[in-house]
Design an enzyme around this catalytic site. Structure first.
Site, PDB file in Angstrom:
ATOM      1  N   CYS A 195       0.829  -1.214   0.000  1.00 59.92           N
ATOM      2  CA  CYS A 195       0.000   0.000   0.000  1.00 59.92           C
ATOM      3  C   CYS A 195       0.859   1.257   0.000  1.00 59.92           C
ATOM      4  CB  CYS A 195      -0.936   0.004   1.200  1.00 59.92           C
ATOM      5  SG  CYS A 195      -2.141  -1.341   1.193  1.00 59.92           S
ATOM      6  N   ARG A 220      -7.831  -4.219  -3.485  1.00 62.08           N
ATOM      7  CA  ARG A 220      -7.339  -3.046  -4.215  1.00 62.08           C
ATOM      8  C   ARG A 220      -8.280  -2.772  -5.389  1.00 62.08           C
ATOM      9  NH1 ARG A 220      -2.440  -2.506  -1.857  1.00 62.08           N
ATOM     10  NH2 ARG A 220      -1.554  -4.453  -1.052  1.00 62.08           N
TER      11      ARG A 220
END
Length: 218
Positions: free
Chosen positions: A55, A132
């Site tokens: 991330c 995601r």
């Protein structure tokens, strides 16, 4: 957040071509109403968690294309199932340790309300973290595109930019874009809708491989 199917829970998914689910949310930039952003494009993306390695690389990469997105009349919004305090601490950490300023807002979605509206939580991946996901919303508030990636693999920012430019090109010129299209490449003329158009198509000066597959420069 979920619908029952064959005795299993599956995420409720938004639908392309329909109005993107509206929401109000707390972000690192203050309160945000999605509907207030109509008139511009929006890219809404989710990440699994703050202070995690993949991330972090993604937020750095999104920051690198932020100015490009703004030049394309596009607002970028992040989200994870974390608190606003966690988001703020992570943004500060990325700035101090990586030298990168996160200029876009990040939604704090502890109650999973927005994640539920957009089908961001996939139980096969995690029941407490968002996958995601990337959502492209046009200036009329219509959901135009969706991308989903697993927790383990980061996204390609150039594909996100390419797809946004493809949507905008299609809207401006009323065309489609072929596989692997890049800005500057030829585009596809919509297929004829009747016999008269079919007969006329081959004489209109396009680069036609067949009556249903014709290209042109823009």
């Amino acid at each position: 957040m979920y619908e029952e199917a064959d005795n299993e829970k599956i995420p409720r998914m938004p639908v392309l071509g329909e109005k993107a689910p509206d929401f109000q949310a707390v972000t690192t930039h203050g309160p945000l109403n999605l509907s207030d952003l109509e008139g511009s494009w929006v890219i809404l993306f989710s990440h699994p968690a703050d202070f995690t390695p993949v991330c972090t690389t993604e937020f750095i990469a999104f920051s690198e294309i932020y100015d490009d997105l703004r030049a394309l009349n596009t607002n970028l919004i992040g989200l994870s199932i974390d608190s606003v305090h966690s988001h703020l601490a992570w943004v500060r950490n990325v700035r101090e340790k990586m030298g990168v300023e996160i200029k876009f807002p990040i939604i704090a979605d502890l109650d999973m309300k927005v994640a539920g509206l957009y089908g961001m939580v996939h139980p096969g991946q995690s029941t407490t973290a968002a996958v995601r996901a990337v959502f492209f919303i046009d200036p009329l508030g219509i959901l135009r595109g969706m991308l989903y990636y697993p927790l383990s693999n980061g996204r390609n920012m150039q594909e996100i930019l390419r797809l946004l430019k493809a949507f905008q090109t299609s809207d401006e010129h009323h065309v489609a874009t072929p596989a692997n299209w890049q800005p500057g490449d030829k585009v596809i003329i919509p297929a004829p809708s009747n016999q008269e158009e079919m007969e006329k198509r081959l004489s209109e000066g396009y680069d036609c491989k067949e009556f249903y597959l014709c290209f042109k420069d823009i």
